[in-house]
Design a protein around this motif. Structure first.
Motif, PDB file in Angstrom:
ATOM      1  N   THR A 115       4.734  -9.978   6.006  1.00  0.00           N
ATOM      2  CA  THR A 115       3.399  -9.495   5.618  1.00  0.00           C
ATOM      3  C   THR A 115       3.374  -9.146   4.138  1.00  0.00           C
ATOM      4  O   THR A 115       2.414  -9.465   3.429  1.00  0.00           O
ATOM      5  CB  THR A 115       2.998  -8.273   6.464  1.00  0.00           C
TER       6      THR A 115
ATOM      7  N   ALA B 138      12.589  -4.161   0.224  1.00  0.00           N
ATOM      8  CA  ALA B 138      11.341  -3.958  -0.530  1.00  0.00           C
ATOM      9  C   ALA B 138      10.201  -3.428   0.332  1.00  0.00           C
ATOM     10  O   ALA B 138       9.258  -2.838  -0.174  1.00  0.00           O
ATOM     11  CB  ALA B 138      10.931  -5.274  -1.187  1.00  0.00           C
ATOM     12  N   GLY B 139      10.195  -3.625   1.612  1.00  0.00           N
ATOM     13  CA  GLY B 139       9.062  -3.268   2.479  1.00  0.00           C
ATOM     14  C   GLY B 139       8.600  -4.503   3.227  1.00  0.00           C
ATOM     15  O   GLY B 139       9.254  -5.543   3.142  1.00  0.00           O
ATOM     16  N   GLY B 140       7.502  -4.459   3.973  1.00  0.00           N
ATOM     17  CA  GLY B 140       6.706  -3.281   4.243  1.00  0.00           C
ATOM     18  C   GLY B 140       7.345  -2.361   5.281  1.00  0.00           C
ATOM     19  O   GLY B 140       8.552  -2.360   5.500  1.00  0.00           O
ATOM     20  N   ALA B 141       6.471  -1.603   5.925  1.00  0.00           N
ATOM     21  CA  ALA B 141       6.919  -0.531   6.795  1.00  0.00           C
ATOM     22  C   ALA B 141       7.797  -1.042   7.940  1.00  0.00           C
ATOM     23  O   ALA B 141       8.846  -0.457   8.244  1.00  0.00           O
ATOM     24  CB  ALA B 141       5.698   0.203   7.351  1.00  0.00           C
ATOM     25  N   SER B 142       7.392  -2.106   8.574  1.00  0.00           N
ATOM     26  CA  SER B 142       8.142  -2.638   9.719  1.00  0.00           C
ATOM     27  C   SER B 142       9.570  -2.998   9.316  1.00  0.00           C
ATOM     28  O   SER B 142      10.541  -2.694  10.012  1.00  0.00           O
ATOM     29  CB  SER B 142       7.417  -3.871  10.279  1.00  0.00           C
ATOM     30  N   THR B 143       9.687  -3.628   8.166  1.00  0.00           N
ATOM     31  CA  THR B 143      11.006  -4.050   7.674  1.00  0.00           C
ATOM     32  C   THR B 143      11.876  -2.837   7.347  1.00  0.00           C
ATOM     33  O   THR B 143      13.036  -2.760   7.773  1.00  0.00           O
ATOM     34  CB  THR B 143      10.822  -4.942   6.429  1.00  0.00           C
TER      35      THR B 143
ATOM     36  N   THR C  38       0.956 -11.059   1.479  1.00  0.00           N
ATOM     37  CA  THR C  38      -0.057 -10.355   0.685  1.00  0.00           C
ATOM     38  C   THR C  38       0.262 -10.416  -0.813  1.00  0.00           C
ATOM     39  O   THR C  38      -0.627 -10.273  -1.642  1.00  0.00           O
ATOM     40  CB  THR C  38      -0.211  -8.878   1.125  1.00  0.00           C
TER      41      THR C  38
ATOM     42  N   GLY D 174      16.680 -12.674  12.012  1.00  0.00           N
ATOM     43  CA  GLY D 174      16.713 -11.215  12.137  1.00  0.00           C
ATOM     44  C   GLY D 174      17.313 -10.476  10.956  1.00  0.00           C
ATOM     45  O   GLY D 174      17.766 -11.069   9.973  1.00  0.00           O
ATOM     46  N   ILE D 175      17.336  -9.134  11.102  1.00  0.00           N
ATOM     47  CA  ILE D 175      17.669  -8.268   9.956  1.00  0.00           C
ATOM     48  C   ILE D 175      19.119  -8.398   9.509  1.00  0.00           C
ATOM     49  O   ILE D 175      19.419  -8.297   8.329  1.00  0.00           O
ATOM     50  CB  ILE D 175      17.324  -6.784  10.232  1.00  0.00           C
TER      51      ILE D 175
ATOM     52  N   LEU E 203      11.974 -11.745   6.046  1.00  0.00           N
ATOM     53  CA  LEU E 203      12.065 -11.762   7.518  1.00  0.00           C
ATOM     54  C   LEU E 203      10.815 -12.414   8.081  1.00  0.00           C
ATOM     55  O   LEU E 203       9.699 -12.034   7.715  1.00  0.00           O
ATOM     56  CB  LEU E 203      12.138 -10.337   8.060  1.00  0.00           C
ATOM     57  N   THR E 204      10.973 -13.370   8.987  1.00  0.00           N
ATOM     58  CA  THR E 204       9.806 -14.040   9.557  1.00  0.00           C
ATOM     59  C   THR E 204      10.156 -14.744  10.861  1.00  0.00           C
ATOM     60  O   THR E 204      11.327 -15.075  11.103  1.00  0.00           O
ATOM     61  CB  THR E 204       9.219 -15.068   8.559  1.00  0.00           C
ATOM     62  N   HIS E 205       9.139 -14.948  11.681  1.00  0.00           N
ATOM     63  CA  HIS E 205       9.274 -15.826  12.847  1.00  0.00           C
ATOM     64  C   HIS E 205       8.731 -17.216  12.503  1.00  0.00           C
ATOM     65  O   HIS E 205       8.669 -18.077  13.365  1.00  0.00           O
ATOM     66  CB  HIS E 205       8.488 -15.257  14.043  1.00  0.00           C
ATOM     67  N   ARG E 206       8.278 -17.394  11.263  1.00  0.00           N
ATOM     68  CA  ARG E 206       7.650 -18.654  10.850  1.00  0.00           C
ATOM     69  C   ARG E 206       8.344 -19.194   9.599  1.00  0.00           C
ATOM     70  O   ARG E 206       7.760 -19.196   8.503  1.00  0.00           O
ATOM     71  CB  ARG E 206       6.159 -18.420  10.552  1.00  0.00           C
TER      72      ARG E 206
ATOM     73  N   GLN F  16      13.120  -1.047  10.518  1.00  0.00           N
ATOM     74  CA  GLN F  16      14.210  -1.713  11.244  1.00  0.00           C
ATOM     75  C   GLN F  16      15.564  -1.448  10.595  1.00  0.00           C
ATOM     76  O   GLN F  16      16.560  -1.217  11.278  1.00  0.00           O
ATOM     77  CB  GLN F  16      13.956  -3.215  11.319  1.00  0.00           C
TER      78      GLN F  16
ATOM     79  N   LEU G 214      -0.173   2.544   7.411  1.00  0.00           N
ATOM     80  CA  LEU G 214       0.974   2.374   8.304  1.00  0.00           C
ATOM     81  C   LEU G 214       1.912   3.557   8.156  1.00  0.00           C
ATOM     82  O   LEU G 214       2.040   4.128   7.075  1.00  0.00           O
ATOM     83  CB  LEU G 214       1.731   1.087   7.946  1.00  0.00           C
TER      84      LEU G 214
HETATM   85  N1  LIG Z   1       3.796   0.452  -1.160  1.00  0.00           N
HETATM   86  C1  LIG Z   1       4.775  -0.428  -1.183  1.00  0.00           C
HETATM   87  O1  LIG Z   1       5.716  -0.308  -1.942  1.00  0.00           O
HETATM   88  C2  LIG Z   1       4.732  -1.575  -0.235  1.00  0.00           C
HETATM   89  C3  LIG Z   1       5.798  -2.438  -0.183  1.00  0.00           C
HETATM   90  C4  LIG Z   1       5.727  -3.473   0.715  1.00  0.00           C
HETATM   91  C5  LIG Z   1       4.628  -3.635   1.510  1.00  0.00           C
HETATM   92  N2  LIG Z   1       3.610  -2.790   1.427  1.00  0.00           N
HETATM   93  C6  LIG Z   1       2.438  -2.944   2.287  1.00  0.00           C
HETATM   94  O2  LIG Z   1       2.879  -2.822   3.632  1.00  0.00           O
HETATM   95  C7  LIG Z   1       2.078  -3.661   4.447  1.00  0.00           C
HETATM   96  C8  LIG Z   1       2.976  -4.562   5.284  1.00  0.00           C
HETATM   97  O3  LIG Z   1       3.793  -3.779   6.114  1.00  0.00           O
HETATM   98  P1  LIG Z   1       4.163  -4.319   7.588  1.00  0.00           P
HETATM   99  O4  LIG Z   1       5.034  -3.314   8.220  1.00  0.00           O
HETATM  100  O5  LIG Z   1       2.904  -4.713   8.243  1.00  0.00           O
HETATM  101  O6  LIG Z   1       4.863  -5.684   7.289  1.00  0.00           O
HETATM  102  P2  LIG Z   1       6.249  -6.284   6.721  1.00  0.00           P
HETATM  103  O7  LIG Z   1       7.419  -5.442   7.055  1.00  0.00           O
HETATM  104  O8  LIG Z   1       6.046  -6.677   5.288  1.00  0.00           O
HETATM  105  O9  LIG Z   1       6.266  -7.625   7.579  1.00  0.00           O
HETATM  106  C9  LIG Z   1       6.228  -7.615   8.971  1.00  0.00           C
HETATM  107  C10 LIG Z   1       6.347  -9.040   9.426  1.00  0.00           C
HETATM  108  O10 LIG Z   1       7.627  -9.575   9.026  1.00  0.00           O
HETATM  109  C11 LIG Z   1       8.156 -10.394  10.051  1.00  0.00           C
HETATM  110  N3  LIG Z   1       9.326  -9.705  10.620  1.00  0.00           N
HETATM  111  C12 LIG Z   1       9.621  -8.385  10.540  1.00  0.00           C
HETATM  112  N4  LIG Z   1      10.781  -8.125  11.142  1.00  0.00           N
HETATM  113  C13 LIG Z   1      11.233  -9.303  11.643  1.00  0.00           C
HETATM  114  C14 LIG Z   1      12.402  -9.671  12.350  1.00  0.00           C
HETATM  115  N5  LIG Z   1      13.341  -8.781  12.701  1.00  0.00           N
HETATM  116  N6  LIG Z   1      12.555 -10.980  12.673  1.00  0.00           N
HETATM  117  C15 LIG Z   1      11.635 -11.899  12.311  1.00  0.00           C
HETATM  118  N7  LIG Z   1      10.496 -11.600  11.624  1.00  0.00           N
HETATM  119  C16 LIG Z   1      10.300 -10.310  11.295  1.00  0.00           C
HETATM  120  C17 LIG Z   1       7.044 -10.552  11.086  1.00  0.00           C
HETATM  121  O11 LIG Z   1       6.202 -11.588  10.582  1.00  0.00           O
HETATM  122  P3  LIG Z   1       5.855 -12.982  11.321  1.00  0.00           P
HETATM  123  O12 LIG Z   1       6.070 -12.741  12.806  1.00  0.00           O
HETATM  124  O13 LIG Z   1       4.429 -13.192  10.966  1.00  0.00           O
HETATM  125  O14 LIG Z   1       6.738 -14.001  10.745  1.00  0.00           O
HETATM  126  C18 LIG Z   1       6.316  -9.219  10.941  1.00  0.00           C
HETATM  127  O15 LIG Z   1       5.003  -9.253  11.428  1.00  0.00           O
HETATM  128  C19 LIG Z   1       1.183  -4.461   3.525  1.00  0.00           C
HETATM  129  O16 LIG Z   1      -0.092  -3.878   3.528  1.00  0.00           O
HETATM  130  C20 LIG Z   1       1.852  -4.306   2.173  1.00  0.00           C
HETATM  131  O17 LIG Z   1       0.921  -4.371   1.116  1.00  0.00           O
HETATM  132  C21 LIG Z   1       3.656  -1.744   0.569  1.00  0.00           C
END
Ligand SMILES: NC(=O)c1ccc[n+]([C@@H]2O[C@H](COP(=O)([O-])OP(=O)(O)OC[C@H]3O[C@@H](n4cnc5c(N)ncnc54)[C@H](OP(=O)(O)O)[C@@H]3O)[C@@H](O)[C@H]2O)c1
Length: 132
Positions: free
Chosen positions: A4, A68-73, A8, A48-49, A26-29, A76, A99
């Motif tokens: 994500t 680097a982020g985002g929150a999900s990453t 973005t 995976g991670i 990290l991605t499933h795509r 984990q 988030l």
């Molecule tokens: N303030 C900051 O410094 C900062 C930094 C980074 C991001 N952000 C913001 O945070 C938001 C995004 O955070 P987020 O938590 O939604 O997303 P994220 O961590 O950037 O991405 C999540 C996506 O990564 C993939 N993913 C994550 N873990 C995985 C794994 N173990 N295996 C395979 N694929 C994996 C999946 O995508 P797919 O399934 O689609 O492939 C998942 O939907 C955005 O709004 C961004 O602007 C802010």
């Protein structure tokens, strides 16, 4: 970084992204690796991670690997206990939603110590170290 964050950021980072290093997404795509100016490459990792971290460590050699982020990453890697330092930039704005960076962590309470504070009018930069 997570997919994500990549999706973005891709357009606004342009041809010369600010990372200037190999980046593992990290991605499933998975998709082919774009090679950008300034030494930035984006390798899409579908395994995976642990695989992403292993590849990042190999690319980093003696230097540090940054999540680097985002929150999900970030969550984990925190959950897996693989993060040594946590850097937060607190900006003077109330958004009211968003988030949860630390939401749902199950690994229990962990102590941090403050390693550095840099205060500027635009942001307060906090660096913490996990206490082993
Ligand atoms: N303030 C900051 O410094 C900062 C930094 C980074 C991001 N952000 C913001 O945070 C938001 C995004 O955070 P987020 O938590 O939604 O997303 P994220 O961590 O950037 O991405 C999540 C996506 O990564 C993939 N993913 C994550 N873990 C995985 C794994 N173990 N295996 C395979 N694929 C994996 C999946 O995508 P797919 O399934 O689609 O492939 C998942 O939907 C955005 O709004 C961004 O602007 C802010």
């Amino acid at each position: 970084m997570g997919r994500t964050m990549y999706d973005t950021g891709e357009e606004c980072w342009g041809d010369n992204p600010p990372f200037r290093a190999p980046v593992f997404v990290l991605t499933h795509r998975p998709r082919p690796t774009p090679v950008k100016e300034g030494g930035t490459t984006f390798t899409f990792v579908g395994e995976g991670i642990h695989s992403a971290l292993q590849q990042a460590k190999a690319a980093a050699g003696e230097t540090n690997v940054e999540f680097a982020g985002g929150a999900s990453t970030v969550r984990q890697y925190l959950e897996a206990g693989l993060v040594d330092e946590l850097q937060l930039h607190v900006v003077p704005a109330l958004l009211g939603d968003g988030l949860r960076l630390f939401g749902g962590l199950e690994s229990g309470r962990r102590s941090l110590e403050v390693a550095r504070v840099v205060d500027t009018p635009l942001a307060t930069r906090l660096k913490h170290r996990f206490v082993k």
